[in-house]
Design a protein around this motif. Structure first.
Motif, PDB file in Angstrom:
ATOM      1  N   LEU A   1     -64.436 -46.901 -26.973  1.00  0.00           N
ATOM      2  CA  LEU A   1     -64.320 -47.317 -25.572  1.00  0.00           C
ATOM      3  C   LEU A   1     -64.619 -46.558 -24.641  1.00  0.00           C
ATOM      4  CD1 LEU A   1     -60.614 -48.851 -26.123  1.00  0.00           C
ATOM      5  CD2 LEU A   1     -62.878 -50.172 -25.446  1.00  0.00           C
ATOM      6  N   LYS A   2     -64.825 -45.108 -24.839  1.00  0.00           N
ATOM      7  CA  LYS A   2     -65.117 -44.213 -23.948  1.00  0.00           C
ATOM      8  C   LYS A   2     -66.554 -43.835 -23.723  1.00  0.00           C
ATOM      9  CE  LYS A   2     -62.278 -41.774 -22.192  1.00  0.00           C
ATOM     10  NZ  LYS A   2     -61.692 -41.961 -21.052  1.00  0.00           N
ATOM     11  N   TRP A   3     -67.607 -44.731 -24.139  1.00  0.00           N
ATOM     12  CA  TRP A   3     -68.957 -44.267 -24.092  1.00  0.00           C
ATOM     13  C   TRP A   3     -69.636 -44.595 -22.764  1.00  0.00           C
ATOM     14  CZ3 TRP A   3     -71.811 -48.375 -23.051  1.00  0.00           C
ATOM     15  CH2 TRP A   3     -71.144 -49.761 -23.068  1.00  0.00           C
ATOM     16  N   ASP A   4     -68.858 -45.448 -21.725  1.00  0.00           N
ATOM     17  CA  ASP A   4     -69.480 -45.755 -20.592  1.00  0.00           C
ATOM     18  C   ASP A   4     -69.898 -44.806 -19.670  1.00  0.00           C
ATOM     19  OD1 ASP A   4     -66.989 -45.875 -18.600  1.00  0.00           O
ATOM     20  OD2 ASP A   4     -66.441 -46.215 -20.726  1.00  0.00           O
ATOM     21  N   ARG A   5     -69.085 -43.965 -19.547  1.00  0.00           N
ATOM     22  CA  ARG A   5     -69.439 -42.768 -18.662  1.00  0.00           C
ATOM     23  C   ARG A   5     -70.886 -41.996 -18.981  1.00  0.00           C
ATOM     24  NH1 ARG A   5     -64.834 -38.908 -16.393  1.00  0.00           N
ATOM     25  NH2 ARG A   5     -64.233 -40.737 -15.391  1.00  0.00           N
ATOM     26  N   PHE A   6     -70.785 -41.719 -20.412  1.00  0.00           N
ATOM     27  CA  PHE A   6     -72.137 -41.050 -21.142  1.00  0.00           C
ATOM     28  C   PHE A   6     -73.148 -41.977 -20.599  1.00  0.00           C
ATOM     29  CE2 PHE A   6     -68.714 -39.190 -23.779  1.00  0.00           C
ATOM     30  CZ  PHE A   6     -69.216 -37.731 -23.684  1.00  0.00           C
ATOM     31  N   ALA A   7     -73.243 -43.105 -20.822  1.00  0.00           N
ATOM     32  CA  ALA A   7     -74.238 -44.086 -20.524  1.00  0.00           C
ATOM     33  C   ALA A   7     -74.758 -44.075 -19.102  1.00  0.00           C
ATOM     34  CB  ALA A   7     -74.222 -45.327 -20.922  1.00  0.00           C
ATOM     35  N   VAL A   8     -73.924 -44.044 -18.112  1.00  0.00           N
ATOM     36  CA  VAL A   8     -74.074 -44.028 -16.641  1.00  0.00           C
ATOM     37  C   VAL A   8     -74.887 -43.064 -16.200  1.00  0.00           C
ATOM     38  CG1 VAL A   8     -72.945 -44.329 -14.282  1.00  0.00           C
ATOM     39  CG2 VAL A   8     -72.282 -45.937 -16.206  1.00  0.00           C
ATOM     40  N   VAL A   9     -74.201 -41.805 -16.795  1.00  0.00           N
ATOM     41  CA  VAL A   9     -74.522 -40.402 -16.127  1.00  0.00           C
ATOM     42  C   VAL A   9     -76.062 -40.312 -16.876  1.00  0.00           C
ATOM     43  CG1 VAL A   9     -74.145 -38.037 -16.243  1.00  0.00           C
ATOM     44  CG2 VAL A   9     -72.299 -39.507 -15.818  1.00  0.00           C
ATOM     45  N   MET A  10     -76.083 -40.414 -18.031  1.00  0.00           N
ATOM     46  CA  MET A  10     -77.598 -40.382 -18.924  1.00  0.00           C
ATOM     47  C   MET A  10     -78.555 -41.152 -18.407  1.00  0.00           C
ATOM     48  SD  MET A  10     -77.019 -37.639 -20.488  1.00  0.00           S
ATOM     49  CE  MET A  10     -78.230 -37.397 -21.941  1.00  0.00           C
ATOM     50  N   ARG A  11     -78.334 -42.242 -17.987  1.00  0.00           N
ATOM     51  CA  ARG A  11     -79.053 -43.354 -17.356  1.00  0.00           C
ATOM     52  C   ARG A  11     -79.815 -42.790 -16.067  1.00  0.00           C
ATOM     53  NH1 ARG A  11     -78.572 -47.393 -13.376  1.00  0.00           N
ATOM     54  NH2 ARG A  11     -80.109 -48.762 -13.505  1.00  0.00           N
ATOM     55  N   SER A  12     -78.850 -42.358 -15.428  1.00  0.00           N
ATOM     56  CA  SER A  12     -79.229 -41.843 -13.942  1.00  0.00           C
ATOM     57  C   SER A  12     -80.122 -40.763 -13.935  1.00  0.00           C
ATOM     58  CB  SER A  12     -77.940 -41.845 -13.092  1.00  0.00           C
ATOM     59  OG  SER A  12     -78.438 -41.044 -11.729  1.00  0.00           O
TER      60      SER A  12
END
Length: 298
Positions: A169-180
Motif C-alpha cells: 500500500l505504500k509504493w505510491d510516493r516512490f512511484a510519483v517521485v521517481m517518475r518525476s
C-alpha cells in the motif's frame, strides 16, 4: 569525420569519497539522526544481552510495579512491569526490533514496487506512463489506514501480514517521485549520448538514470519507513496489527490505555521511544538529502 564515440558533459555528479564524507560530517542533523538511529539499531541487535528479563514471562504477583524513580519502584525492574507482570524495560528493548523490522521490510517491498514503476513511467512515457499514473491515482483514492484495517480484519493479523499489507500500500510516493525525477534526467544530454553510443536500455536506466535519482529515493525511503512504523503502531493500538505477546510499542500503548490514570509510564515510555525513533529517521533522511544532492553551481 572522426569515429570517436559521442561524449557529452554530465551534470554535476553525486559527491564521492572524501567529498561525500566531508559533506556528511558537516550535516549536524544527519549526524544527530544517524547517531540516534545507530543507538536504536544497537538496542535491537543486542536486546537479548541488554534485557534484564525475558519479555514474554508473566508474573502476576509483580504486576504494575512502577519505575525505579517512584517510591515503590525497585532496580529488579528498572522501568517497572506491565499489568501482566512482564518486565517493561525488556519489552521496550525487544520492541525496537519489531519497529525496525517493519520499517525496513516495508520500505524494501514498497520501494521495489514504486521505484520500478516510477523509473519505467518516467523513462518510457507513453502508455506505460499513463498506466502507472492511473494506478497511482487509484491507489491515492484509497486511504491507507482504512484499507489496511479492512484487509487485516479479513485475512487476520500477524507481523508478516502487517508488513505485506503496508508494503503493498505504500509504493505510491516512490512511484510519483521517481517518475518525476526520471523525466528530468531523461532529457539531459548525457542520456542522449549513452543512447547514441548504443548502450542498452537496461544499462542506461541502471547506470545512468538510477544513480542520479538516488537522493530522491533515499529521502522518500526515510519518510516511508517512519510512516510505516507509525501505521504499524496505529494498527497494533487498534488490535489489528502485531498480536500479543510480541512487544510492539503500539500494542504496549494499547494494553496500557486502561491504566493511563494509574500508571502513566506504561503509555509514556513506549510512546516516547516511538516518537524518538521517528525523529531520528526524519533527521537522518533530511541530512542524507542535503549530503547526497549534487553541488549547486553559483
Amino acid at each position: 569525420m572522426s569515429d570517436a564515440p559521442l561524449t557529452l558533459p554530465r551534470p554535476a555528479a553525486l559527491p564521492q569519497g572524501k567529498t561525500l564524507l566531508r559533506r556528511m560530517l558537516s550535516q549536524t542533523t544527519l549526524m544527530i539522526g544517524l547517531g540516534l538511529l545507530a543507538c536504536f539499531i544497537a538496542i535491537a541487535v543486542l536486546a537479548p544481552l541488554l534485557a534484564p528479563h525475558d519479555p514474554y514471562v508473566q508474573n502476576l504477583t509483580a504486576r504494575n510495579i512502577p519505575p525505579f524513580w517512584y517510591d515503590k519502584g525497585n532496580w529488579a525492574h528498572p522501568l517497572g512491569t506491565d499489568p501482566l507482570g512482564r518486565d517493561y524495560l525488556s519489552r521496550l528493548l525487544y520492541g525496537a526490533r519489531i519497529s525496525l523490522l517493519i520499517g525496513i521490510s516495508v520500505v524494501i517491498l514498497s520501494g521495489l514496487i514504486g521505484a520500478t514503476m516510477g523509473l519505467l513511467a518516467g523513462y518510457f512515457g507513453g502508455r506505460i506512463d499513463l498506466a502507472v499514473t492511473f494506478m497511482v491515482t487509484t491507489r491515492l483514492a484509497m486511504p491507507v489506514i482504512l484499507v489496511a484495517l479492512a484487509v487485516v480484519a479479513i485475512i487476520g493479523s500477524s507481523l508478516w501480514v502487517v508488513i505485506l499489507v503496508l508494503g503493498l500500500l505504500k509504493w505510491d510516493r516512490f512511484a510519483v517521485v521517481m517518475r518525476s525525477a526520471t523525466q528530468q534526467v531523461r532529457s539531459l544530454d548525457y542520456i542522449a549520448a549513452a543512447q547514441a553510443s548504443g548502450a542498452s536500455t537496461l544499462r542506461i536506466i541502471l547506470k545512468e538514470v538510477l544513480p542520479n535519482v538516488m537522493p530522491h529515493l533515499i529521502v522518500v525511503a526515510t519518510l516511508e519507513a517512519a510512516s510505516a512504523i507509525l501505521l504499524e503502531a496505529a494498527l497494533s493500538f487498534l488490535g489489528l496489527g502485531v498480536q500479543p505477546p510480541l512487544p510492539s510499542w503500539g500494542l504496549m500503548i494499547s494494553e496500557a490505555k486502561a491504566y493511563m490514570f494509574f500508571g502513566f509510564w506504561l503509555i509514556a515510555l513506549p510512546g516516547s521511544a516511538l516518537a524518538l525513533l521517528i525523529f531520528a529517521i526524519n533527521l537522518a533522511g533530511d541530512g542524507l538529502r542535503d549530503a547526497l544532492s549534487p553541488p549547486r553551481n553559483v
